[in-house]
Design a protein around this motif. Structure first.
Motif, short mmCIF file in Angstrom:
data_model
loop_
_atom_site.label_atom_id
_atom_site.label_comp_id
_atom_site.label_asym_id
_atom_site.label_seq_id
_atom_site.Cartn_x
_atom_site.Cartn_y
_atom_site.Cartn_z
N GLU A 28 0.82 -1.21 0.00
CA GLU A 28 0.00 0.00 0.00
C GLU A 28 0.86 1.26 0.00
O GLU A 28 0.51 2.26 -0.62
N LEU A 29 1.98 1.19 0.70
CA LEU A 29 2.86 2.35 0.77
C LEU A 29 3.48 2.65 -0.60
O LEU A 29 3.54 3.81 -1.01
N TRP A 30 3.93 1.63 -1.32
CA TRP A 30 4.45 1.83 -2.68
C TRP A 30 3.43 2.57 -3.53
O TRP A 30 3.74 3.54 -4.21
N GLU A 31 2.20 2.09 -3.51
CA GLU A 31 1.14 2.66 -4.34
C GLU A 31 0.85 4.10 -3.92
O GLU A 31 0.70 4.98 -4.78
N ALA A 32 0.74 4.35 -2.63
CA ALA A 32 0.40 5.68 -2.14
C ALA A 32 1.49 6.70 -2.50
O ALA A 32 1.18 7.82 -2.95
N ILE A 33 2.74 6.34 -2.31
CA ILE A 33 3.82 7.29 -2.61
C ILE A 33 3.92 7.53 -4.11
O ILE A 33 4.12 8.67 -4.55
N TYR A 34 3.75 6.48 -4.91
CA TYR A 34 3.80 6.66 -6.36
C TYR A 34 2.68 7.60 -6.82
O TYR A 34 2.90 8.49 -7.66
N LYS A 35 1.49 7.45 -6.28
CA LYS A 35 0.37 8.32 -6.66
C LYS A 35 0.65 9.78 -6.31
O LYS A 35 0.24 10.68 -7.03
N ARG A 36 1.33 10.03 -5.19
CA ARG A 36 1.64 11.40 -4.77
C ARG A 36 2.88 11.98 -5.43
O ARG A 36 3.09 13.19 -5.40
N ALA A 37 3.73 11.12 -5.97
CA ALA A 37 5.01 11.58 -6.53
C ALA A 37 4.79 12.44 -7.77
O ALA A 37 4.16 12.00 -8.74
N THR A 38 5.28 13.64 -7.72
CA THR A 38 5.24 14.54 -8.88
C THR A 38 6.59 15.23 -8.98
O THR A 38 7.36 15.28 -8.02
N LEU A 39 6.84 15.78 -10.14
CA LEU A 39 8.07 16.55 -10.36
C LEU A 39 7.71 18.03 -10.31
O LEU A 39 6.73 18.45 -10.94
N CYS A 40 8.49 18.82 -9.60
CA CYS A 40 8.26 20.26 -9.56
C CYS A 40 8.59 20.87 -10.93
O CYS A 40 9.22 20.22 -11.77
N ASP A 41 8.18 22.10 -11.14
CA ASP A 41 8.39 22.75 -12.43
C ASP A 41 9.87 22.82 -12.83
O ASP A 41 10.22 22.61 -13.99
N SER A 67 13.76 2.72 -0.59
CA SER A 67 13.34 2.50 -1.98
C SER A 67 11.90 2.93 -2.21
O SER A 67 11.58 3.53 -3.23
N VAL A 68 11.04 2.63 -1.25
CA VAL A 68 9.63 3.01 -1.35
C VAL A 68 9.50 4.52 -1.52
O VAL A 68 8.63 5.00 -2.26
N ASN A 69 10.37 5.27 -0.85
CA ASN A 69 10.30 6.73 -0.89
C ASN A 69 11.07 7.34 -2.06
O ASN A 69 10.87 8.51 -2.36
N ILE A 70 11.92 6.58 -2.71
CA ILE A 70 12.79 7.10 -3.76
C ILE A 70 12.36 6.70 -5.16
O ILE A 70 12.24 7.53 -6.06
N LEU A 71 12.13 5.42 -5.38
CA LEU A 71 11.89 4.93 -6.74
C LEU A 71 10.67 5.54 -7.43
O LEU A 71 10.70 5.73 -8.65
N PRO A 72 9.59 5.89 -6.72
CA PRO A 72 8.50 6.56 -7.43
C PRO A 72 8.94 7.84 -8.12
O PRO A 72 8.46 8.17 -9.22
N TYR A 73 9.87 8.57 -7.52
CA TYR A 73 10.36 9.80 -8.14
C TYR A 73 11.29 9.52 -9.32
O TYR A 73 11.27 10.24 -10.33
N VAL A 74 12.09 8.47 -9.22
CA VAL A 74 12.93 8.09 -10.35
C VAL A 74 12.03 7.63 -11.50
O VAL A 74 12.28 7.97 -12.67
N ALA A 75 10.96 6.92 -11.18
CA ALA A 75 10.00 6.51 -12.22
C ALA A 75 9.35 7.72 -12.88
O ALA A 75 9.14 7.74 -14.10
N ASP A 159 10.46 16.75 1.78
CA ASP A 159 11.27 17.02 0.58
C ASP A 159 10.49 16.75 -0.71
O ASP A 159 10.75 17.37 -1.74
N ARG A 160 9.55 15.85 -0.68
CA ARG A 160 8.71 15.48 -1.84
C ARG A 160 9.53 15.16 -3.09
O ARG A 160 9.16 15.53 -4.21
N GLY A 161 10.65 14.47 -2.90
CA GLY A 161 11.45 14.00 -4.03
C GLY A 161 12.35 15.02 -4.67
O GLY A 161 13.12 14.69 -5.58
N ARG A 162 12.30 16.25 -4.23
CA ARG A 162 13.08 17.31 -4.89
C ARG A 162 14.58 17.04 -4.88
O ARG A 162 15.25 17.22 -5.90
N THR A 163 15.11 16.63 -3.74
CA THR A 163 16.55 16.40 -3.66
C THR A 163 16.95 15.18 -4.45
O THR A 163 17.97 15.20 -5.16
#
Length: 177
Positions: A28-41, A67-75, A159-163
């Motif tokens: 569930e955590l993988w899915e939730a973080i992937y759904k929230r993962a976005t790239l800033c402008d 990985s759960v917190n990182i890979l959604p942003y790499v994707a 951080d929302r994946g920014r770094t």
């Protein structure tokens, strides 16, 4: 590791969608973080400026909280550019690749190996964003594990994946491809 071996391993790796489909731990955590993962402008502008092929070969295990917190942003980086491909390999079944990218003596994951279009390694990133890794290896290790992990999760949430995105893009921007 030679380029042909990296090319073959990359071809044998899983896509992020395949990882999501087969994951067992933290489902569930993988899915939730992937759904929230976005790239800033700013990140979107940087990724859209990429004009040569890049291959991100990720060494990972789905049970890993980082990985759960990182890979959604790499994707999301891969999804934002037709020039980026991403494949995921298991750490435990690719020990030689993992051991060539250690953090000290630890087999910490995830590791993102940045390969150009010819599968030449141009750099690697991991297992955490620089500022978080610095905290973990100093103050964080002084805390008991049950106290440390909520603080790590809170850092990722703020951080929302920014770094993560910025540090990985810096490897591609710093290379001639």
């Amino acid at each position: 590791m030679d380029d042909q071996s990296l090319r073959e391993r990359f071809a044998a790796g899983s896509t992020f969608r395949e990882l999501l489909a087969r994951r067992k731990d933290n489902s569930e955590l993988w899915e939730a973080i992937y759904k929230r993962a976005t790239l800033c402008d700013e990140a979107l502008a940087r990724v859209r400026a990429i004009r040569s092929p890049w291959n991100f070969l990720v060494v990972n295990e789905d049970w890993c909280g980082d990985s759960v917190n990182i890979l959604p942003y790499v994707a999301r980086l891969k999804e934002a550019s037709p020039y980026i491909e991403m494949r995921i390999l298991g750490r435990d079944t690719n020990r030689d690749l993992m051991d060539a990218h250690l953090t000290g003596t630890s087999r910490s994951i995830p590791i993102v190996i940045v390969l150009d279009e010819h599968f030449h390694e141009k750099g690697w990133w991991g297992p955490r964003p620089g500022p978080l890794q610095q905290w973990v290896t100093t103050e964080g290790l002084a805390l008991p594990r049950p106290e440390r992990y909520p603080l790590i999760r809170a850092w990722y949430a703020r951080d929302r994946g920014r770094t993560i995105v910025s540090e990985i893009l810096s490897i591609t921007e710093g290379s001639n491809g």
